[in-house]
Write a protein that holds these residues in place. Structure first.
Motif, PDB file in Angstrom:
ATOM      1  N   PHE A 136      -1.351   6.163   0.133  1.00 33.00           N
ATOM      2  CA  PHE A 136      -1.525   4.710   0.100  1.00 33.00           C
ATOM      3  C   PHE A 136      -2.332   4.307  -1.132  1.00 33.00           C
ATOM      4  O   PHE A 136      -1.953   3.395  -1.874  1.00 33.00           O
ATOM      5  CB  PHE A 136      -2.225   4.217   1.372  1.00 33.00           C
ATOM      6  CG  PHE A 136      -2.523   2.748   1.374  1.00 33.00           C
ATOM      7  CD1 PHE A 136      -1.566   1.840   1.785  1.00 33.00           C
ATOM      8  CD2 PHE A 136      -3.754   2.275   0.953  1.00 33.00           C
ATOM      9  CE1 PHE A 136      -1.834   0.471   1.772  1.00 33.00           C
ATOM     10  CE2 PHE A 136      -4.037   0.914   0.932  1.00 33.00           C
ATOM     11  CZ  PHE A 136      -3.074   0.012   1.344  1.00 33.00           C
ATOM     12  N   LEU A 137      -3.453   4.986  -1.362  1.00 35.87           N
ATOM     13  CA  LEU A 137      -4.305   4.650  -2.507  1.00 35.87           C
ATOM     14  C   LEU A 137      -3.576   4.878  -3.826  1.00 35.87           C
ATOM     15  O   LEU A 137      -3.642   4.048  -4.732  1.00 35.87           O
ATOM     16  CB  LEU A 137      -5.604   5.460  -2.451  1.00 35.87           C
ATOM     17  CG  LEU A 137      -6.498   5.175  -1.231  1.00 35.87           C
ATOM     18  CD1 LEU A 137      -7.655   6.153  -1.185  1.00 35.87           C
ATOM     19  CD2 LEU A 137      -6.984   3.738  -1.215  1.00 35.87           C
ATOM     20  N   HIS A 138      -2.854   5.978  -3.922  1.00 33.57           N
ATOM     21  CA  HIS A 138      -2.108   6.261  -5.153  1.00 33.57           C
ATOM     22  C   HIS A 138      -0.983   5.241  -5.359  1.00 33.57           C
ATOM     23  O   HIS A 138      -0.754   4.793  -6.491  1.00 33.57           O
ATOM     24  CB  HIS A 138      -1.542   7.674  -5.118  1.00 33.57           C
ATOM     25  CG  HIS A 138      -2.567   8.727  -5.406  1.00 33.57           C
ATOM     26  ND1 HIS A 138      -2.343   9.761  -6.276  1.00 33.57           N
ATOM     27  CD2 HIS A 138      -3.830   8.912  -4.943  1.00 33.57           C
ATOM     28  CE1 HIS A 138      -3.417  10.529  -6.338  1.00 33.57           C
ATOM     29  NE2 HIS A 138      -4.335  10.037  -5.522  1.00 33.57           N
ATOM     30  N   ALA A 139      -0.295   4.861  -4.284  1.00 29.93           N
ATOM     31  CA  ALA A 139       0.772   3.858  -4.395  1.00 29.93           C
ATOM     32  C   ALA A 139       0.197   2.507  -4.795  1.00 29.93           C
ATOM     33  O   ALA A 139       0.810   1.757  -5.565  1.00 29.93           O
ATOM     34  CB  ALA A 139       1.542   3.754  -3.081  1.00 29.93           C
ATOM     35  N   PHE A 140      -0.991   2.192  -4.292  1.00 34.58           N
ATOM     36  CA  PHE A 140      -1.644   0.940  -4.650  1.00 34.58           C
ATOM     37  C   PHE A 140      -1.998   0.952  -6.143  1.00 34.58           C
ATOM     38  O   PHE A 140      -1.807  -0.048  -6.850  1.00 34.58           O
ATOM     39  CB  PHE A 140      -2.900   0.721  -3.801  1.00 34.58           C
ATOM     40  CG  PHE A 140      -3.272  -0.713  -3.618  1.00 34.58           C
ATOM     41  CD1 PHE A 140      -3.553  -1.535  -4.696  1.00 34.58           C
ATOM     42  CD2 PHE A 140      -3.356  -1.257  -2.356  1.00 34.58           C
ATOM     43  CE1 PHE A 140      -3.915  -2.861  -4.520  1.00 34.58           C
ATOM     44  CE2 PHE A 140      -3.707  -2.576  -2.169  1.00 34.58           C
ATOM     45  CZ  PHE A 140      -3.990  -3.385  -3.255  1.00 34.58           C
TER      46      PHE A 140
END
Length: 190
Positions: free
Chosen positions: A100-104
């Motif tokens: 999630f953090l990387h996609a954000f």
């Protein structure tokens, strides 16, 4: 045609056409001249509508920026709610948080300046949108699953804080790479 219960007011056909004209003109201005060109009077002129028409629907640049980001936000939400793992369901919570953090971060790389306008034009706008509340809620659920004994609400806020668009744009403009930012999140998670 009768409206469906709970669906909100039905948009008039002329209002829908004007909305599309405004969004197309705004997107074209941003694509050709940058986010800095997102002035409501310029958007109105480019769309061929009155300034009042733009202001009635979008009271400030932040509201217009939110509307321009709507489709990408929906795609992002779809990916973490029901997409393939590790971003979507089916992976361990720790992997999903990292994904999630990387996609954000990836999203900020392509839409950071527009997100910055959407988040900063109106005070507290970042925290009052449905998108932020969903991002927060999603992380709270994953954090609670991964580490049931910690304050998941605080941890979710702490992880979302460096994802503020202004912070990201500042980091990138000062030489920090996407890889460094993602590695920083990995360090926060370890």
């Amino acid at each position: 045609m009768l409206p469906i219960a709970g669906s909100g007011p039905v948009e008039r056909a002329d209002a829908a056409r004007n909305r599309q004209k405004i969004l197309r003109a705004a997107a074209k201005l941003v694509a050709t001249r940058g986010v800095e060109s997102l002035a409501l009077d310029e958007v109105a002129a480019a769309a061929g509508v009155g300034v009042g028409t733009v202001y009635r629907r979008y009271p400030d640049r932040g509201a217009l920026a939110q509307a321009l980001l709507d489709e990408q936000e929906r795609e992002f939400q779809q990916a973490f709610i029901s997409g393939p793992p590790p971003l979507g369901p089916g992976a361990p919570a720790e992997e999903r948080i990292r994904a999630f953090l990387h996609a954000f971060v990836d999203r900020l790389e392509t839409q950071g300046k527009l997100l910055m306008v959407a988040e900063t034009e109106t005070p507290m706008a970042r925290f009052t949108t449905g998108a932020y509340r969903l991002h927060h809620s999603h992380l709270v659920g994953l954090i609670s699953e991964a580490e049931p004994d910690i304050d998941a609400h605080f941890r979710a806020d702490a992880l979302l804080a460096p994802l503020a668009a202004a912070q990201y744009v500042y980091q990138r403009e000062n030489g920090m790479s996407v890889e460094q930012i993602k590695a920083g999140f990995d360090q926060l998670l370890s």
